[in-house]
Motif scaffolding. Structure first.
Motif, PDB file in Angstrom:
ATOM      1  N   THR A   1       4.558  22.819   3.599  1.00 41.34           N
ATOM      2  CA  THR A   1       4.932  22.515   4.978  1.00 41.34           C
ATOM      3  C   THR A   1       6.171  23.312   5.372  1.00 41.34           C
ATOM      4  O   THR A   1       6.898  23.838   4.535  1.00 41.34           O
TER       5      THR A   1
ATOM      6  N   GLN B   1       2.521  19.384  -0.851  1.00 38.78           N
ATOM      7  CA  GLN B   1       3.876  19.632  -1.345  1.00 38.78           C
ATOM      8  C   GLN B   1       4.174  21.125  -1.415  1.00 38.78           C
ATOM      9  O   GLN B   1       3.385  21.908  -1.953  1.00 38.78           O
ATOM     10  N   GLY B   2       5.304  21.503  -0.823  1.00 39.89           N
ATOM     11  CA  GLY B   2       5.731  22.892  -0.822  1.00 39.89           C
ATOM     12  C   GLY B   2       5.006  23.772   0.174  1.00 39.89           C
ATOM     13  O   GLY B   2       5.288  24.958   0.277  1.00 39.89           O
TER      14      GLY B   2
ATOM     15  N   ASN C   1      10.343  21.236   3.861  1.00 38.20           N
ATOM     16  CA  ASN C   1       9.256  21.956   3.188  1.00 38.20           C
ATOM     17  C   ASN C   1       8.559  21.134   2.109  1.00 38.20           C
ATOM     18  O   ASN C   1       7.741  21.662   1.372  1.00 38.20           O
ATOM     19  N   PHE C   2       8.898  19.832   1.996  1.00 33.34           N
ATOM     20  CA  PHE C   2       8.131  18.902   1.157  1.00 33.34           C
ATOM     21  C   PHE C   2       8.043  19.384  -0.297  1.00 33.34           C
ATOM     22  O   PHE C   2       6.993  19.324  -0.913  1.00 33.34           O
ATOM     23  N   ASN C   3       9.186  19.866  -0.834  1.00 29.22           N
ATOM     24  CA  ASN C   3       9.194  20.275  -2.241  1.00 29.22           C
ATOM     25  C   ASN C   3      10.084  19.363  -3.081  1.00 29.22           C
ATOM     26  O   ASN C   3      10.386  19.679  -4.238  1.00 29.22           O
ATOM     27  N   ASN C   4      10.499  18.250  -2.479  1.00 23.02           N
ATOM     28  CA  ASN C   4      11.342  17.251  -3.151  1.00 23.02           C
ATOM     29  C   ASN C   4      12.728  17.782  -3.516  1.00 23.02           C
ATOM     30  O   ASN C   4      13.399  17.222  -4.377  1.00 23.02           O
TER      31      ASN C   4
ATOM     32  N   ASP D   1      16.030  21.998   2.722  1.00 25.08           N
ATOM     33  CA  ASP D   1      15.201  21.583   3.856  1.00 25.08           C
ATOM     34  C   ASP D   1      15.573  22.296   5.157  1.00 25.08           C
ATOM     35  O   ASP D   1      14.748  22.402   6.058  1.00 25.08           O
TER      36      ASP D   1
ATOM     37  N   SER E   1       0.100  14.422  -1.151  1.00 26.71           N
ATOM     38  CA  SER E   1       0.893  15.189  -2.112  1.00 26.71           C
ATOM     39  C   SER E   1       0.375  16.613  -2.297  1.00 26.71           C
ATOM     40  O   SER E   1       1.106  17.493  -2.747  1.00 26.71           O
ATOM     41  N   THR E   2      -0.883  16.868  -1.926  1.00 22.44           N
ATOM     42  CA  THR E   2      -1.422  18.233  -2.038  1.00 22.44           C
ATOM     43  C   THR E   2      -0.719  19.205  -1.088  1.00 22.44           C
ATOM     44  O   THR E   2      -0.826  20.416  -1.243  1.00 22.44           O
TER      45      THR E   2
END
Length: 225
Positions: free
Chosen positions: A92, A89-90, A98-101, A106, A86-87
């Motif tokens: 990638t 997040q945002g 980009n792993f920002n939920n 994306d 989770s570290t």
């Protein structure tokens, strides 16, 4: 890369992981051979950066010390599953988003713009300038062969059967998109069974990641593996 008989059929042939400013480069090919910094390596392998092991004949797992994990499936075709801590997040970028939920953004291109289509998005992330652009295709491969469509519908519909072997996971993960992918891949692949079984295993893998173990599905489909 392109494989099979049609222009739209592609196969994953190798996975390369570069760490620590590319001082450690791991390459895994579809046969399960592992090279570390271009030297063939026996498994299991443990270094300061990572551990690589083969928990079964189906998988090679790469676990890094930065919180990135790769599960590389070799059978029936090569597939890769990437898990990031989770570290990240945002932080990638690339084809996995980009792993920002926020799913809506994306399709962010290499230049930071947002594309409307998967094709336009994917073309910006090419790593080799000489690769031709992907062209948008509108035809459904299942419409090209009645026999292939019948085959795909029979096996892929098992995913959505409310009383079937996959049903214990339906409440956690909707099987609809997995069924669509299964249909497309089964109709599009030269080796329909390999692609169908790979698509079913993707749903099983996703369910397992949520803690739902689906047992016995290979007894009804893909018993060859």
């Amino acid at each position: 890369m392109k494989c099979g008989l049609t222009d739209s059929e592609t196969c994953l042939k190798a996975v390369t992981l570069a760490l620590s400013g590319e001082s450690t480069v791991v390459k895994v090919d579809q046969s399960g051979n592992v090279d570390v910094n271009r030297i063939y390596s026996q498994l299991p392998l443990y270094t300061g950066d990572l551990s690589i092991f083969k928990p079964s004949s189906f998988y090679i797992v790469i676990q890094t010390n930065i919180g990135l994990r790769l599960e590389i499936q070799l059978v029936p075709i090569m597939q890769v599953y990437i898990t990031a801590k989770s570290t990240f997040q945002g932080q990638t970028c690339g084809l996995c988003g980009n792993f920002n939920n926020i799913q809506a953004d994306d399709f962010t291109t290499i230049g930071g713009l947002r594309e409307a289509t998967a094709v336009g998005f994917a073309n910006t992330w090419k790593t080799r300038a000489g690769c031709p652009d992907i062209k948008k295709r509108f035809e459904n491969p299942c419409s090209l062969s009645v026999e292939n469509e019948r085959y795909a519908k029979y096996w892929c519909s098992m995913l959505t059967d409310p009383a079937g072997v996959f049903s214990p996971c339906h409440s956690e993960i909707s099987p609809d998109i997995y069924k669509s992918n299964c249909m497309y891949d089964s109709c599009n692949c030269e080796k329909s069974e390999d692609c169908m079984c790979a698509a079913l295993s993707s749903y099983v893998h996703a369910c397992a990641a949520k803690g739902i173990q689906l047992n016995g599905w290979r007894n009804t489909a893909c018993s060859e593996y």
